[in-house]
Design an enzyme around this catalytic site. Structure first.
Site, PDB file in Angstrom:
ATOM      1  NE  ARG A  77      -3.208   2.587   2.777  1.00 57.15           N
ATOM      2  CZ  ARG A  77      -3.115   3.428   3.815  1.00 57.15           C
ATOM      3  NH1 ARG A  77      -2.406   3.117   4.883  1.00 57.15           N
ATOM      4  NH2 ARG A  77      -3.745   4.589   3.793  1.00 57.15           N
ATOM      5  CD  GLU A 170      -4.480   7.551  10.055  1.00 54.00           C
ATOM      6  OE1 GLU A 170      -3.878   8.586  10.353  1.00 54.00           O
ATOM      7  OE2 GLU A 170      -4.205   6.450  10.546  1.00 54.00           O
ATOM      8  CG  ASN A 310      -4.817   3.390   8.764  1.00 59.42           C
ATOM      9  OD1 ASN A 310      -4.922   2.416   8.023  1.00 59.42           O
ATOM     10  ND2 ASN A 310      -4.265   4.523   8.387  1.00 59.42           N
TER      11      ASN A 310
END
Ligand code: GBH
Length: 479
Positions: A77, A170, A310
């Site tokens: 990623r 995020e 996450n």
């Protein structure tokens, strides 16, 4: 619980982000991002550093891929530097073919080595030009169109080579750290001692709203123009810590835990899975929290093919009494406490003041997400740890990172338990991070890598013990 297992075809690998690893900040026509300019402001970065060279992955990407292969990763990623691809960022600005080519080369190299690419379009590095032109996230009309254009450029360039797309990493960090407390670029906050511009009572909620709409709009483009022929999936990645009551016997602390999750995770998750913000947020924030128009709701609701999760740690939370402050973003509570009422620490110290390992919290949180959103497909897109004092050790000792090995063992086992016993549909896991890198406001003193990067020795990479440990862990669990 030794009979916990993960699926045989479980996709595991490592994660990074563009500004944290690439360097090449002025090469081949790349434009500045808000992080390039933020790093130039004295006092914003702990060691006064920046991402100008970082891990030099702009030049060493083939070494990165060789490393991934060597340590057995199935997936990688990484994120795109928007201002490398479109230096001025906007929908009428030129595409920088050389910058785009870098990512095409990286994807080709990964595929040639049998490693699945997972692309994050946005990991915090907004083109500076868009911030200067119209205030970035705060201008809904302009921003949404520009993000969608950038997304389309990337979808088109990658075609069927990329099966996993993440719109945002995020957004809580971009909005709260960037527009409320000013710890991250662009540094907005109401605190005039810290920054000359910003309104913590309104801007984070506005920025978050516009990010959600742009996420929904980019997903719509992918689904309508690319998904059928390219066969990929797309989602957003949300950060989230688990919360425990500071005083387990105080019902108000217990309640505060739920509110804390709603303010940090469900702020973004609920609009996507349920069509609106959580009631607790509306109640506290009133009109400062934007409303979704019917068109906006239609864009945002149902816009995740998967949930990108996450997760790093757990904190204690303690309720506050009385009305919430206008700049409160937590749900009117004390967040981030590292010890409970009895002074018991949540876990051992790391180099990151906010991070104390607590693997059980991972299992609890992934179940919380799975239950709240009716069992979505989940990919864990980041999980990892720093180690207290790691940077001060000689290289030989850094390479023996037993603390990190233990961290991964505990967390990945907790994940396998959630999948085996809690009916959680998790299909992949990306460890943070493939290598030590630019840890944002913490600079280079905090290392999160399973690979040591020699910052004074030409950015050469040396895998630590944990790099190998993950392959062993997954080969024993995935059967
Ligand atoms: C990730 O964020 C990032 O995606 C990644 O780029 C980064 O390198 C990695 O973590 C390691 O830090 O100081 O109490 O306000 C992790 C989520 C959320 C963790 C905000 C730190 C700060 C809490 N982060 N949190 S506090």
């Amino acid at each position: 619980m030794s009979n916990a297992r993960l699926p045989k075809d479980f996709l595991w690998g490592f994660a990074t982000a563009s500004y944290q690893i690439e360097g090449g900040a002025h090469e081949d026509g790349r434009g500045d991002s808000i992080w390039d300019t933020f790093c130039r402001i004295p006092g914003k970065i702990a060691d006064g550093s920046n991402g100008e060279v970082a891990c030099d992955s702009y030049h060493q990407y083939k070494q990165d891929v060789a490393l991934l292969k060597q340590i057995g990763a199935k997936a990688y990623r990484f994120s795109i530097s928007w201002s490398r691809v479109i230096p001025l960022g906007g929908r009428n600005d030129p595409v920088n073919e050389k910058g785009l080519q870098y990512y095409i080369n990286l994807v080709d190299e990964l595929r040639a080595n049998g490693i699945e690419p997972m692309i994050t379009l946005f990991h915090w590095d907004l083109p500076q030009a868009l911030y200067d032109r119209y205030g970035g996230f705060l201008n809904k009309n302009e921003y949404v169109q520009d993000f969608v254009n950038f997304a389309r450029v990337m979808f088109k360039a990658m075609g069927p080579k990329v099966k996993f797309w993440i719109t945002y990493n995020e957004p809580w960090c971009s909005t709260i750290l960037g527009y409320s407390i000013g710890q991250f670029a662009p540094g907005h906050t109401s605190d005039r001692k810290k920054h000359h511009i910003g309104d913590s009572s309104t801007e984070p909620w506005l920025a978050g709203h516009n990010i959600l709409i742009s996420h929904g709009a980019a997903v719509k483009v992918y689904r309508e123009e690319f998904k059928a022929k390219d066969g990929g999936v797309i989602g957003i990645t949300l950060n989230g810590d688990w919360a425990l009551p500071w005083d387990a016997d105080d019902p108000e602390d217990v309640e505060a835990c739920q509110r804390k999750q709603e303010f940090s995770i469900a702020w973004y998750g609920d609009p996507i899975y349920k069509g609106d913000y959580p009631t607790s947020m509306r109640k506290q924030l009133g009109d400062r929290l934007p409303q979704f128009s019917e068109d906006e709701r239609a864009l945002v609701q149902g816009s995740n093919d998967f949930y990108g999760m996450n997760h790093y740690c757990t904190h204690y939370v303690k309720h506050k009494s009385g009305p919430a402050a206008p700049e409160d973003f937590t749900g009117n509570l004390e967040a981030g406490l590292l010890t409970d009422k009895n002074g018991t620490p949540i876990g051992p110290e790391t180099q990151s003041p906010w991070l104390r390992p607590y693997p059980q919290g991972f299992r609890k949180l992934i179940k919380w997400i799975s239950d709240r959103y009716d069992r979505p497909i989940i990919y864990v897109t980041e999980n990892g740890t720093s180690i207290k004092g790691e940077n001060d050790l000689p290289k030989e000792q850094i390479l023996e990172d037993d603390f990190r090995c233990e961290f991964f063992k505990g967390y990945v086992t907790a994940l396998a338990e959630a999948v085996t016993f809690d009916n959680v549909d998790c299909r992949g896991y990306m460890a943070w991070s493939l290598m030590d890198n630019f840890e944002w406001a913490e600079g280079y003193e905090t290392r999160f890598g399973v690979t040591y990067v020699d910052y004074v020795g030409g950015q050469k990479r040396y895998p630590k013990k944990s790099a190998k440990g993950l392959a062993e862990l997954f080969s024993s669990l995935c059967q």
